[in-house]
Write a protein that holds these residues in place. Structure first.
Motif, PDB file in Angstrom:
ATOM      1  N   ARG A 170       3.307 -12.450  14.567  1.00 29.44           N
ATOM      2  CA  ARG A 170       3.370 -13.695  15.345  1.00 29.44           C
ATOM      3  C   ARG A 170       4.311 -14.632  14.122  1.00 29.44           C
ATOM      4  O   ARG A 170       3.972 -14.506  12.862  1.00 29.44           O
ATOM      5  N   LYS A 222       6.792 -14.199  19.176  1.00 32.23           N
ATOM      6  CA  LYS A 222       6.767 -13.099  18.355  1.00 32.23           C
ATOM      7  C   LYS A 222       7.870 -13.128  17.263  1.00 32.23           C
ATOM      8  O   LYS A 222       8.964 -13.966  17.527  1.00 32.23           O
ATOM      9  N   ASP A 302      -4.788 -14.281  17.415  1.00 36.59           N
ATOM     10  CA  ASP A 302      -3.522 -15.045  18.093  1.00 36.59           C
ATOM     11  C   ASP A 302      -3.521 -16.253  17.922  1.00 36.59           C
ATOM     12  O   ASP A 302      -4.638 -16.828  18.632  1.00 36.59           O
ATOM     13  N   SER A 358      -0.807 -12.962  25.338  1.00 39.05           N
ATOM     14  CA  SER A 358       0.319 -12.764  24.514  1.00 39.05           C
ATOM     15  C   SER A 358       1.135 -11.881  25.277  1.00 39.05           C
ATOM     16  O   SER A 358       2.397 -11.828  24.684  1.00 39.05           O
TER      17      SER A 358
END
Length: 420
Positions: A170, A222, A302, A358
């Protein structure tokens, strides 16, 4: 009195340190930064403190800011589908009618907690720590908890792909800003969060810094994605300009709210790269001594799912319970492993939730998922449960992931509303 060393003055480490101190342990925190250096340092990824975590902080007298911070009672989600169609929206409360969520600048929170820990009788040592230092300390302390996830200390904890394989590298860009336009028809303290099919994710939330209330805007994508626009590490104003340009293209509703906003100061932006992953929780020192990793050291979340401080609070609380219940027995390898496994019963469902978010747009949205979104629009209690799942993500497995459970829940809510 058992002696415990916590390496690092982050959220999980300090929460655990205060809990141990309240239970009569001899606790030392060693950190490379003074509270003044923390307070005046670089910003970190903005985190949310949901109602349950906030209650856990209050149990330890650690909620210093609720009277000053914006009290976020609602969040609105926008899902931007492929092709530029209007976003799907849902709104829900972050807790019960008497509950709310807050977001506090890490620099303020950690500096205050570190000073309060020392004022309460805890020992604070300002010094960098090496592996050889930990070897030495292992002969002085009954237990060492590592709350530093980088450098040679972080390397003590090997990745454990067997626990979680949903890692996606990320990139995060963030700005703390003034003069955000209100959400028409909503309270000024509502938070927003979005996921876009063509780019990444974003969170816009009321926020408290040392300068007072403002908003924090987070963009995540991403590596190599459309919102990975920071290879040259731009200066603050240039980063802010690019962030607005990205919103204008991929999330116009968000752009309209921030088009006239400005940075809080010259130290209000952040670019960070990370890879969500799970690591082995027990580190082995060169001498054979053992240390226990906590929260972000062993589970990198995340950032879009907003679980960083929720995770660290619950991990610290779980470790505290394991330590207290262990009594005077040695903190051996079995104890360290069992302490993590106890927390992992909560942590694994959270990883499933993060992985689902995600990978949301990697295939068409499941039919039962779109039905649930429609249900959240029709019935406020579904929207509330959706948002309140951020407080306790394991609840999603009871009603959202499985098509049968999802449709049964929608039918249950519809029937209850029909008879009101």
């Amino acid at each position: 009195m058992r002696k415990i060393l916590i390496v690092g003055a982050g959220h999980s480490g300090l929460h655990l340190a205060h809990g141990l101190l309240n239970h009569g342990y001899d606790v030392t925190v060693i950190t490379g930064q003074t509270s003044i250096e923390i307070r005046t340092g670089r910003p970190a990824v903005t985190q949310l403190t949901f109602p349950t975590a906030l209650e856990y902080e209050r149990e330890l007298h650690l909620d210093f800011w609720s009277a000053q911070a914006p009290q976020v009672e609602k969040f609105k989600i926008h899902l931007y589908p492929p092709g530029g169609d209007p976003p799907i929206q849902l709104t829900g409360r972050t807790g019960r009618a008497d509950q709310y969520t807050v977001s506090i600048d890490r620099r303020v929170k950690m500096a205050d907690w570190l000073e309060y820990f020392e004022d309460s009788g805890g020992k604070v040592v300002i010094h960098g720590v090496t592996l050889s230092d930990l070897d030495y300390f292992s002969r002085m302390f009954d237990l060492i908890v590592v709350a530093v996830g980088h450098g040679e200390l972080g390397a003590l904890f090997d990745p454990d792909p067997g626990r979680f394989t949903g890692a996606r590298p990320r990139v995060v860009a963030q700005a703390n800003i003034y003069d955000v336009a209100a959400d028409p028809g909503e309270d000024e303290t509502i938070g927003w969060a979005a996921s876009t099919a063509e780019a990444g994710n974003m969170i816009l939330t009321p926020f408290l810094t040392s300068e007072g209330p403002c908003h924090s805007l987070f963009l995540g994508d991403k590596r190599g994605g459309p919102m990975d626009a920071w290879p040259d590490r731009p200066r603050p104003e240039e980063q802010w300009r690019r962030m607005r340009d990205l919103l204008s293209k991929y999330a116009p509703d968000y752009y309209e709210r921030v088009r006239d906003a400005s940075l809080v100061d010259g130290n209000s932006t952040l670019v960070e790269h990370l890879t969500p992953q799970v690591r082995n929780p027990v580190g082995v020192l060169p001498s054979g001594g053992l240390v226990l990793g906590i929260a972000d050291v062993v589970i990198t979340m995340d950032p879009f799912v907003g679980q960083g401080w929720n995770h660290s609070t619950r991990c610290a609380r779980s470790y505290l319970a394991s330590i207290v219940e262990h009594g005077d027995r040695p903190f051996d390898a079995k104890f360290l492993t069992d302490a993590f496994e106890r927390f992992w019963e909560y942590g694994l469902p959270v990883q499933h939730w993060a992985a689902m978010n995600s990978g949301l747009w990697e295939q068409p949205l499941p039919e039962h998922f779109t039905e649930m979104l429609a249900g959240a629009t029709a019935y406020p209690e579904i929207g509330d449960r959706w948002i309140q799942g951020w407080d306790y993500p394991p609840d999603y497995q009871n009603w959202l992931y499985d098509p049968v459970k999802a449709r049964a829940y929608i039918a249950q809510v519809a029937a209850a509303n029909k008879h009101r």
